[in-house]
Scaffold this motif. Structure first.
Motif, PDB file in Angstrom:
ATOM      1  N   ASN A  25       0.829  -1.198   0.000  1.00 18.22           N
ATOM      2  CA  ASN A  25       0.000   0.000   0.000  1.00 18.22           C
ATOM      3  C   ASN A  25       0.868   1.255   0.000  1.00 18.22           C
ATOM      4  OD1 ASN A  25      -2.434  -1.452   0.146  1.00 18.22           O
ATOM      5  ND2 ASN A  25      -2.217  -1.649   2.354  1.00 18.22           N
ATOM      6  N   PRO A  26       1.467   1.593  -1.139  1.00 20.92           N
ATOM      7  CA  PRO A  26       2.292   2.803  -1.175  1.00 20.92           C
ATOM      8  C   PRO A  26       1.421   4.054  -1.042  1.00 20.92           C
ATOM      9  CG  PRO A  26       2.041   1.934  -3.376  1.00 20.92           C
ATOM     10  CD  PRO A  26       1.391   0.957  -2.440  1.00 20.92           C
ATOM     11  N   PRO A  27       2.017   5.150  -0.605  1.00 17.36           N
ATOM     12  CA  PRO A  27       1.234   6.391  -0.490  1.00 17.36           C
ATOM     13  C   PRO A  27       0.839   6.886  -1.880  1.00 17.36           C
ATOM     14  CG  PRO A  27       3.550   6.852  -0.175  1.00 17.36           C
ATOM     15  CD  PRO A  27       3.413   5.353  -0.256  1.00 17.36           C
ATOM     16  N   THR A  28      -0.311   7.519  -1.973  1.00 18.24           N
ATOM     17  CA  THR A  28      -0.732   8.062  -3.263  1.00 18.24           C
ATOM     18  C   THR A  28       0.124   9.265  -3.638  1.00 18.24           C
ATOM     19  OG1 THR A  28      -2.413   9.340  -2.100  1.00 18.24           O
ATOM     20  CG2 THR A  28      -3.108   7.255  -3.086  1.00 18.24           C
ATOM     21  N   ASP A  29       0.546  10.018  -2.631  1.00 22.40           N
ATOM     22  CA  ASP A  29       1.411  11.173  -2.853  1.00 22.40           C
ATOM     23  C   ASP A  29       2.627  11.043  -1.940  1.00 22.40           C
ATOM     24  OD1 ASP A  29       2.622  13.592  -3.327  1.00 22.40           O
ATOM     25  OD2 ASP A  29       1.077  14.801  -2.339  1.00 22.40           O
ATOM     26  N   ARG A  30       3.794  10.884  -2.524  1.00 18.42           N
ATOM     27  CA  ARG A  30       5.020  10.699  -1.737  1.00 18.42           C
ATOM     28  C   ARG A  30       5.375  11.930  -0.904  1.00 18.42           C
ATOM     29  NH1 ARG A  30       7.275   5.934  -2.988  1.00 18.42           N
ATOM     30  NH2 ARG A  30       6.907   5.082  -5.040  1.00 18.42           N
ATOM     31  N   ARG A  31       4.767  13.049  -1.178  1.00 19.64           N
ATOM     32  CA  ARG A  31       5.050  14.282  -0.438  1.00 19.64           C
ATOM     33  C   ARG A  31       3.990  14.585   0.616  1.00 19.64           C
ATOM     34  NH1 ARG A  31       6.788  17.951  -5.618  1.00 19.64           N
ATOM     35  NH2 ARG A  31       8.163  16.374  -6.476  1.00 19.64           N
ATOM     36  N   ASP A  32       3.135  13.618   0.866  1.00 20.43           N
ATOM     37  CA  ASP A  32       2.064  13.780   1.849  1.00 20.43           C
ATOM     38  C   ASP A  32       2.663  13.921   3.251  1.00 20.43           C
ATOM     39  OD1 ASP A  32      -0.149  13.675   3.454  1.00 20.43           O
ATOM     40  OD2 ASP A  32      -0.835  11.707   2.767  1.00 20.43           O
ATOM     41  N   LYS A  33       2.446  15.078   3.851  1.00 21.58           N
ATOM     42  CA  LYS A  33       3.026  15.376   5.163  1.00 21.58           C
ATOM     43  C   LYS A  33       2.476  14.458   6.252  1.00 21.58           C
ATOM     44  CE  LYS A  33       4.336  19.243   8.070  1.00 21.58           C
ATOM     45  NZ  LYS A  33       5.710  18.840   8.206  1.00 21.58           N
ATOM     46  N   ASP A  34       1.193  14.138   6.200  1.00 21.48           N
ATOM     47  CA  ASP A  34       0.605  13.249   7.202  1.00 21.48           C
ATOM     48  C   ASP A  34       1.210  11.847   7.121  1.00 21.48           C
ATOM     49  OD1 ASP A  34      -1.049  15.246   8.165  1.00 21.48           O
ATOM     50  OD2 ASP A  34      -2.706  14.701   6.836  1.00 21.48           O
ATOM     51  N   PHE A  35       1.400  11.367   5.904  1.00 22.79           N
ATOM     52  CA  PHE A  35       2.019  10.054   5.720  1.00 22.79           C
ATOM     53  C   PHE A  35       3.444  10.076   6.254  1.00 22.79           C
ATOM     54  CE2 PHE A  35       4.297   6.777   3.337  1.00 22.79           C
ATOM     55  CZ  PHE A  35       3.495   5.681   3.617  1.00 22.79           C
ATOM     56  N   PHE A  36       4.182  11.134   5.937  1.00 23.07           N
ATOM     57  CA  PHE A  36       5.562  11.266   6.411  1.00 23.07           C
ATOM     58  C   PHE A  36       5.608  11.234   7.943  1.00 23.07           C
ATOM     59  CE2 PHE A  36       8.926  13.959   8.113  1.00 23.07           C
ATOM     60  CZ  PHE A  36      10.052  13.308   7.614  1.00 23.07           C
ATOM     61  N   GLU A  37       4.707  11.957   8.596  1.00 21.91           N
ATOM     62  CA  GLU A  37       4.670  11.994  10.064  1.00 21.91           C
ATOM     63  C   GLU A  37       4.353  10.616  10.636  1.00 21.91           C
ATOM     64  OE1 GLU A  37       5.582  14.314  12.285  1.00 21.91           O
ATOM     65  OE2 GLU A  37       6.240  15.506  10.567  1.00 21.91           O
ATOM     66  N   MET A  38       3.439   9.912   9.989  1.00 30.03           N
ATOM     67  CA  MET A  38       3.091   8.568  10.435  1.00 30.03           C
ATOM     68  C   MET A  38       4.303   7.638  10.317  1.00 30.03           C
ATOM     69  SD  MET A  38       2.149   5.211   9.286  1.00 30.03           S
ATOM     70  CE  MET A  38       1.825   5.462   7.566  1.00 30.03           C
ATOM     71  N   VAL A  39       4.997   7.708   9.192  1.00 28.92           N
ATOM     72  CA  VAL A  39       6.195   6.887   8.984  1.00 28.92           C
ATOM     73  C   VAL A  39       7.257   7.240  10.018  1.00 28.92           C
ATOM     74  CG1 VAL A  39       8.107   6.388   7.402  1.00 28.92           C
ATOM     75  CG2 VAL A  39       5.763   6.483   6.540  1.00 28.92           C
ATOM     76  N   LYS A  40       7.455   8.535  10.222  1.00 29.70           N
ATOM     77  CA  LYS A  40       8.459   8.991  11.193  1.00 29.70           C
ATOM     78  C   LYS A  40       8.139   8.475  12.591  1.00 29.70           C
ATOM     79  CE  LYS A  40      10.723  13.308  12.657  1.00 29.70           C
ATOM     80  NZ  LYS A  40      11.201  12.748  13.862  1.00 29.70           N
TER      81      LYS A  40
END
Length: 119
Positions: A25-40
Motif C-alpha cells: 500500500n504505497p502512499p498516493t502522494d510521496r510528499r504527503d506530510k501526514d504520511f511522512f509523520e506517520m512513517v516517522k
C-alpha cells in the motif's frame, strides 16, 4: 544478554516490515506530510533500537573476537534502514527487497549464534 534482546526485537520488526511491504500500500502522494509523520512516528523507535544494537554489537565484537565482522554490523544497520523506508514507500522491486531482508536476517542470526557460542 542485552544484545540478544535487541537482536530479537529487531527480528520481530524485520518481519513486521516484510508484512507491510507485502501488503503493498504505497502512499498516493510521496510528499504527503501526514504520511511522512506517520512513517516517522512508526520508525523512530526502530532507528533508536538499531543504533543501540549497532553500538553494542560492535563493542562485543571488539572485546570478544566473535565470528562476525564489524563491517557486517555496519552494513546490516544500513540495510535495515533501507528496509524501513522501502517497507512504507514500496519504491523498490520485490527481488531487491528480499535480498536486503535475507542479508539482514542472516547477520542477525549469525550474531545470535556467535553470542550463544560465546557463553
Amino acid at each position: 544478554m542485552q544484545i540478544v534482546n535487541y537482536t530479537n526485537q529487531l527480528k520481530i520488526e524485520l518481519d513486521r516490515l516484510k508484512e507491510l511491504f507485502n501488503q503493498g500500500n504505497p502512499p498516493t502522494d510521496r510528499r504527503d506530510k501526514d504520511f511522512f509523520e506517520m512513517v516517522k512516528n512508526n520508525t523512530d523507535p526502530i532507528y533508536e533500537l538499531l543504533a543501540k544494537w549497532e553500538e553494542l554489537a560492535l563493542s562485543i565484537i571488539k572485546e570478544s573476537k566473535i565470528s562476525v565482522h564489524p563491517n557486517q554490523i555496519v552494513s546490516t544497520r544500513e540495510n535495515m534502514e533501507l528496509l524501513l523506508m522501502h517497507s512504507y514507500y514500496i519504491d523498490v522491486r520485490r527481488r531487491r527487497y528480499m535480498e536486503l531482508y535475507k542479508s539482514v536476517l542472516y547477520v542477525f542470526d549469525q550474531l545470535l549464534r556467535a553470542v550463544e557460542d560465546m557463553n
